[in-house]
Design an enzyme around this catalytic site. Structure first.
Site, PDB file in Angstrom:
ATOM      1  N   GLU A  86      -5.295   4.937  -4.794  1.00  0.00           N
ATOM      2  CA  GLU A  86      -4.947   5.887  -3.737  1.00  0.00           C
ATOM      3  C   GLU A  86      -3.565   6.498  -3.931  1.00  0.00           C
ATOM      4  O   GLU A  86      -2.698   5.929  -4.580  1.00  0.00           O
ATOM      5  CB  GLU A  86      -5.021   5.184  -2.377  1.00  0.00           C
ATOM      6  CG  GLU A  86      -6.409   4.660  -2.055  1.00  0.00           C
ATOM      7  CD  GLU A  86      -6.488   3.857  -0.780  1.00  0.00           C
ATOM      8  OE1 GLU A  86      -7.526   3.939  -0.088  1.00  0.00           O
ATOM      9  OE2 GLU A  86      -5.523   3.130  -0.450  1.00  0.00           O
TER      10      GLU A  86
ATOM     11  N   HIS B 115       0.828  -1.213   0.000  1.00  0.00           N
ATOM     12  CA  HIS B 115       0.000   0.000   0.000  1.00  0.00           C
ATOM     13  C   HIS B 115       0.864   1.265   0.000  1.00  0.00           C
ATOM     14  O   HIS B 115       0.373   2.353   0.311  1.00  0.00           O
ATOM     15  CB  HIS B 115      -0.923   0.003   1.219  1.00  0.00           C
ATOM     16  CG  HIS B 115      -1.888  -1.141   1.247  1.00  0.00           C
ATOM     17  ND1 HIS B 115      -3.172  -1.055   0.748  1.00  0.00           N
ATOM     18  CD2 HIS B 115      -1.741  -2.415   1.693  1.00  0.00           C
ATOM     19  CE1 HIS B 115      -3.781  -2.226   0.899  1.00  0.00           C
ATOM     20  NE2 HIS B 115      -2.924  -3.063   1.467  1.00  0.00           N
TER      21      HIS B 115
ATOM     22  N   HIS C  22      -8.708  -6.472   0.460  1.00  0.00           N
ATOM     23  CA  HIS C  22      -8.121  -5.638   1.502  1.00  0.00           C
ATOM     24  C   HIS C  22      -8.996  -5.628   2.763  1.00  0.00           C
ATOM     25  O   HIS C  22      -8.478  -5.629   3.889  1.00  0.00           O
ATOM     26  CB  HIS C  22      -7.938  -4.219   0.963  1.00  0.00           C
ATOM     27  CG  HIS C  22      -7.221  -3.276   1.874  1.00  0.00           C
ATOM     28  ND1 HIS C  22      -6.298  -3.682   2.811  1.00  0.00           N
ATOM     29  CD2 HIS C  22      -7.294  -1.918   1.994  1.00  0.00           C
ATOM     30  CE1 HIS C  22      -5.829  -2.633   3.460  1.00  0.00           C
ATOM     31  NE2 HIS C  22      -6.418  -1.554   2.999  1.00  0.00           N
TER      32      HIS C  22
END
Length: 199
Positions: free
Chosen positions: A156, A46, A56
Site C-alpha cells: 500500500e 502502516h 493484520h
C-alpha cells in the site's frame, strides 16, 4: 536495467486517519558536540509504503516475518485504472496479470470485497496500490479479510506517478519485524532498457 523507486517518503507521507504521526528525537548530535548523530523514530508500521501481512486482519494469519520472501520479488504488472474495482473488473484483468499486480490510480484505486474474492481464487500473490489502503473506507475489513484468508499480501501507499503501465520486476522486501502484522518496505520496479539484449 532501469531502477524505479516507487516508495513514498515515510517521514513526510500523510498517515491513515487515526494513526499516530511520525515523530523523531535526536538522541545524539554532532552539532551539539556528540561523537555521532543518533535518532529515535516512533511510527505506526502502516506508515508510508508498507506491506500488510495476513495477521493484520486474522488472528491466526502469518506475521510479516513468516511470509516467503519470493512473494515480494518477481514479475509484476502495473495497471492504470481508477475507482473501486469489482469482481467483474478483476475477471477481465486477470488473464493479463502476473503473480504480482500494482494498480496505478493517483491514489483513487481500491478493491471491493467482490474483487478480493476473485483474486483469492487466482494465482496472485501480491496486490498493490498507490492509494493509502487497498480497500475503500466503507469496506476495509471485509476486503482485507478476504485477501488475508487467501494469503495475498497488500502493498500500500506506492508512488506510481512516474511509472507507465506495463510489465516489470518488483522488489519490495519488508523490514523483518518478528510477529508483527505489517512492515515498511523500500519498493522498486526493475525495467529492462529497450534495445539492450540480455547475454
Amino acid at each position: 536495467m532501469i531502477i524505479h523507486d516507487i516508495s513514498k517518503d515515510t517521514m513526510t507521507t500523510p498517515v491513515y486517519d487515526g494513526d499516530p504521526q511520525v515523530t523523531t528525537e535526536k538522541l545524539m548530535s554532532l552539532e551539539n558536540g556528540d561523537e555521532c548523530n543518533l535518532t529515535q523514530i516512533s511510527m505506526c508500521v502502516h506508515t508510508g509504503t508498507h506491506i500488510d501481512a495476513p495477521l493484520h486482519y486474522l488472528e491466526d494469519g502469518n506475521a510479516i516475518d513468516n511470509i516467503r520472501l519470493n512473494t515480494f520479488y518477481g514479475k509484476c504488472n502495473v495497471i492504470e485504472i481508477t475507482g473501486v474495482l469489482t469482481g467483474d473488473d478483476i475477471e477481465r484483468l486477470l488473464p493479463y496479470c502476473k503473480p504480482r499486480v500494482l494498480f496505478k490510480g493517483n491514489g483513487k484505486t481500491f478493491l471491493s470485497q467482490s474483487a478480493a474474492i476473485v483474486l483469492a481464487s487466482s494465482k496472485i500473490k501480491l496486490v498493490g496500490t498507490d492509494a493509502i489502503s487497498i480497500a475503500p473506507s466503507f469496506d476495509e475489513e471485509r476486503t482485507h479479510r478476504v485477501l488475508a484468508r487467501a494469503g495475498i499480501v497488500a502493498l500500500e501507499n506506492l508512488d506510481l506517478s512516474r511509472i507507465s503501465p506495463g510489465l516489470y520486476e518488483l522488489c519490495a522486501f519488508p523490514i523483518k519485524l518478528g510477529g508483527i502484522e505489517a512492515a515498511p518496505c523500500r519498493a522498486i520496479l526493475l525495467e529492462q532498457e529497450k534495445g539492450l539484449n540480455r547475454k
